[in-house]
Design a protein around this motif. Structure first.
Motif, PDB file in Angstrom:
ATOM      1  N   ALA A  88      -7.593  -8.741   2.333  1.00 28.37           N
ATOM      2  CA  ALA A  88      -6.954  -7.431   2.366  1.00 28.37           C
ATOM      3  C   ALA A  88      -6.380  -7.143   0.984  1.00 28.37           C
ATOM      4  N   VAL A  89      -6.546  -5.902   0.538  1.00 29.91           N
ATOM      5  CA  VAL A  89      -6.098  -5.526  -0.806  1.00 29.91           C
ATOM      6  C   VAL A  89      -5.154  -4.345  -0.699  1.00 29.91           C
ATOM      7  N   GLY A  90      -3.922  -4.548  -1.158  1.00 29.58           N
ATOM      8  CA  GLY A  90      -2.910  -3.507  -1.115  1.00 29.58           C
ATOM      9  C   GLY A  90      -2.877  -2.733  -2.408  1.00 29.58           C
ATOM     10  N   VAL A  91      -2.821  -1.403  -2.298  1.00 31.31           N
ATOM     11  CA  VAL A  91      -2.812  -0.532  -3.470  1.00 31.31           C
ATOM     12  C   VAL A  91      -1.705   0.493  -3.299  1.00 31.31           C
ATOM     13  N   GLY A  92      -1.329   1.094  -4.428  1.00 33.03           N
ATOM     14  CA  GLY A  92      -0.379   2.195  -4.378  1.00 33.03           C
ATOM     15  C   GLY A  92      -1.141   3.500  -4.287  1.00 33.03           C
ATOM     16  N   ARG A  93      -0.597   4.547  -4.883  1.00 33.78           N
ATOM     17  CA  ARG A  93      -1.306   5.817  -4.922  1.00 33.78           C
ATOM     18  C   ARG A  93      -2.538   5.645  -5.811  1.00 33.78           C
TER      19      ARG A  93
END
Length: 221
Positions: free
Chosen positions: A211-216
């Motif tokens: 899983a890869v978390g990103v911002g805007r």
């Protein structure tokens, strides 16, 4: 009365060409039939969705640090592929501000639960699928879910997928592969999932995920 709905990641831009926020380029990256670089193709698609890569089809010709690093890694793993633990470490090394969470070598049911949870948190997921009866795993990008909506209750049953080994999304519109993992008749998950593309269908198990978390989404370079 209920109906079927699709919930795509908010950075995805549906259309005639499946794109991403702030870019007009297609996000699909085509894998050749000869190489084992599916994990990197999936990473390039994910980076394109996040606005960190402008055009996945131009990776080999770009000289920016990020694209050059990706192209070098593609050449390195062209024949032998990449484990998900090494993929997660490589994403961390890119220094793009992406956060990773790894579940490697889990059971099919564990991976399904992990992917559902991470998608609900707004993360993108690179999943590993293995055809039943085969020993070779394959990386794909999970960009959303499809399920049955009744009143305020949503029951997901299918993962919407970008598969680098398949052609660009066209007939399926929002994806080029679907992984149907729940039949709706029981809360218990079946041992296998039904994987389908425009040309074929076969049973698979999920055996890993990053899983890869990103911002805007950043403006594409």
């Amino acid at each position: 009365m209920g109906f079927v709905v699709q919930r795509l990641h908010p950075f995805i831009r549906p259309g005639v060409i499946l794109g991403a926020a702030r870019t007009k380029n297609a996000v699909h990256s085509q894998q050749s039939r000869w190489d084992s670089a599916c994990a990197i193709h999936c990473l390039v698609m994910l980076l394109s969705i996040c606005g960190l890569v402008a055009d996945p089809s131009q990776i080999a010709t770009r000289r920016r640090r990020l694209e050059a690093t990706l192209w070098h890694k593609t050449a390195e793993i062209f024949q032998k592929g990449m484990t998900f633990s090494k993929l997660a470490a490589f994403i961390d090394e890119l220094g793009c501000g992406l956060r990773t969470k790894l579940l490697e070598r889990g059971s099919h049911r564990e991976i399904v639960g992990f992917i559902e949870e991470e998608l609900a948190r707004g993360l993108l997921v690179i999943g590993s699928i293995r055809p039943v009866g085969d020993t070779q795993s394959h990386a794909v990008v999970v960009i959303g879910v499809e399920g049955f909506q009744a009143s305020r209750q949503f029951e997901a049953h299918t993962l919407l997928i970008l598969d680098p080994a398949e052609g660009p999304p066209a007939a399926m519109a929002t994806c080029n592969a679907r992984l149907h993992y729940r039949d709706g008749k029981s809360r218990r998950l079946p041992r296998y999932a039904a994987y389908s593309t425009i040309s074929t269908a076969f049973p698979v198990v999920l055996n890993g995920a990053v899983a890869v978390g990103v911002g805007r989404p950043e403006k594409s370079p």
